[in-house]
Design an enzyme around this catalytic site. Structure first.
Site, PDB file in Angstrom:
ATOM      1  N   SER A  43      54.699  38.555  20.966  1.00  0.00           N
ATOM      2  CA  SER A  43      54.076  38.132  19.704  1.00  0.00           C
ATOM      3  C   SER A  43      53.289  39.223  18.997  1.00  0.00           C
ATOM      4  O   SER A  43      52.849  39.028  17.862  1.00  0.00           O
ATOM      5  CB  SER A  43      53.155  36.924  19.956  1.00  0.00           C
ATOM      6  OG  SER A  43      53.902  35.749  20.121  1.00  0.00           O
ATOM      7  N   LYS A  46      54.106  40.222  15.512  1.00  0.00           N
ATOM      8  CA  LYS A  46      53.639  39.461  14.354  1.00  0.00           C
ATOM      9  C   LYS A  46      52.630  40.240  13.523  1.00  0.00           C
ATOM     10  O   LYS A  46      52.392  39.899  12.362  1.00  0.00           O
ATOM     11  CB  LYS A  46      53.039  38.132  14.822  1.00  0.00           C
ATOM     12  CG  LYS A  46      54.107  37.165  15.327  1.00  0.00           C
ATOM     13  CD  LYS A  46      53.538  35.967  16.040  1.00  0.00           C
ATOM     14  CE  LYS A  46      54.682  35.092  16.556  1.00  0.00           C
ATOM     15  NZ  LYS A  46      54.278  34.167  17.614  1.00  0.00           N
ATOM     16  N   SER A 108      49.680  31.817  16.106  1.00  0.00           N
ATOM     17  CA  SER A 108      50.826  32.591  16.590  1.00  0.00           C
ATOM     18  C   SER A 108      52.123  31.799  16.461  1.00  0.00           C
ATOM     19  O   SER A 108      53.012  31.873  17.326  1.00  0.00           O
ATOM     20  CB  SER A 108      50.615  33.023  18.048  1.00  0.00           C
ATOM     21  OG  SER A 108      51.502  34.051  18.411  1.00  0.00           O
TER      22      SER A 108
END
Length: 365
Positions: A43, A46, A108
């Site tokens: 993640s 991101k 997230s």
């Protein structure tokens, strides 16, 4: 105007497979471990997704109140049914760009990244092209993106050095957006979710955590000390959320408490003076462009010794601000730095009688 010393190799241990600690102001590495090894981003990718969104907002190509549709692909791939981190966006609904940003940064949400990618670029592959163009622009030499959420893909990779560089870009370029990363929770569609960043409770103000089975547990964080000095660090490859929290706290403490500023010359203060030949005044005071200091590990060595050294003969007329000397800084008899020094005031040329007197006196000397 800052010199930086890194921590000696082997002086610090971390269980993270990859780690990098950066001084934000000077962009200087304070500690690193396997910092250029290419790893799955999870993640943490991101952060690049958000960078693209912020860029588009700045250009005016999208608006915060603009509504993007939630496609079946976004709902299936990143929604509740996927089993990953999600914003819980309902199928075929509409969501604002402002909410998507929070859903990505705080929750997230994988679904939020896909909706943003499709809304901005038309498709995930097209958005990934923008991510890679941005990576090239920022000089991220060990990064390649295949999707906006970081779910496993053989073509997707980053390094912790690149992640720290990306974090610094976000902080410098979008200071008005950065407070978002310190928000601890966000409620959307009646579902309240908390930030996964374990350091927010210990003084950090961002940025992002990540985890996949392949990547392990990772984190990109930033914080400031009581005097405003900011650090950024990236860590990956830990085995649990508990280990990530422990190792990240240790790195936070190292960055904020393990270094100290040693001021050699305060900003605005004169460093000394040098003689001026043929001037209405025999010498001129000299200054640096700003504060001269070192950021170094606490208790790392002997005191610094500085001396003013003129750059050849200095003759009048001398304008204010001309570079005329250097501040030579030594430690243990070794020169560690030379800082330019400039005339603090103008010195006019002396009259003819004064110049004759100076010449005669010079012969006697």
């Amino acid at each position: 105007m800052i010199g930086v010393s890194t921590i000696p190799a082997g002086a610090v241990e971390t269980t993270a497979r990859n780690a990098l600690l950066l001084d934000f102001e000077t962009n200087t590495v304070l500690f690193e471990k396997n910092a250029d090894v290419e790893i799955p981003p999870a993640s943490l990718s991101k952060l690049m997704t958000l960078a693209i969104i912020f860029d588009e907002l700045k250009r005016g190509s999208i608006r915060r109140d603009e509504m993007f549709p939630v496609s079946e692909y976004a709902w299936k791939t990143g929604g509740a049914a996927s089993g990953g981190s999600t914003m819980f966006l309902p199928l075929n609904s509409q969501v604002s760009v402002a909410d998507l940003i929070k859903g990505i940064a705080i929750q997230s949400g994988n679904d939020a990244t896909i909706v943003a990618a499709e809304g901005i670029a038309g498709s995930v592959p097209a958005f990934a092209e923008r991510m890679n163009a941005k990576a090239q622009e920022l000089g991220l030499a060990h990064s390649h993106f295949a999707n906006p959420h970081g779910l496993p893909d053989p073509g997707q990779r980053v390094s912790v050095r690149d992640l720290a560089t990306l974090a610094a870009y976000l902080i410098r370029t979008y200071p008005e957006e950065y407070p978002l990363f310190s928000e601890e929770e966000f409620t959307f569609n009646g579902i309240r979710q908390q930030s996964r960043n374990p350091l927010l409770a210990y003084g950090a103000d961002g940025l992002k955590t990540g985890h996949t089975a392949e990547a392990g547990y990772g984190l990109v964080a930033s914080a400031k000390d009581e005097k405003g000095r900011r650090i950024i660090f990236a860590m990956t490859g830990m085995k649990s959320t508990a280990e990530r929290a422990t190792e990240a706290r240790a790195m936070l403490t190292l960055g904020l408490k393990g270094f100290e500023n040693v001021v050699v010359l305060e900003g605005g203060k004169t460093a000394g003076e040098i003689p001026v030949q043929g001037g209405a005044e025999p010498s001129v005071q000299v200054k640096a462009a700003g504060e001269v200091r070192f950021l170094e590990p606490r208790g790392s060595g002997a005191p610094y010794v500085s001396e003013v050294v003129a750059i050849g003969p200095v003759e009048a007329p001398l304008p204010k601000g001309r570079r005329v000397a250097v501040l030579r800084v030594s430690r243990d008899g070794k020169v560690v730095r030379e800082e330019p020094l400039y005339a603090a005031k103008a010195v006019e040329r002396a009259g003819i009688l004064q110049r004759i007197q100076d010449t005669v006196m010079g012969h006697f000397r």
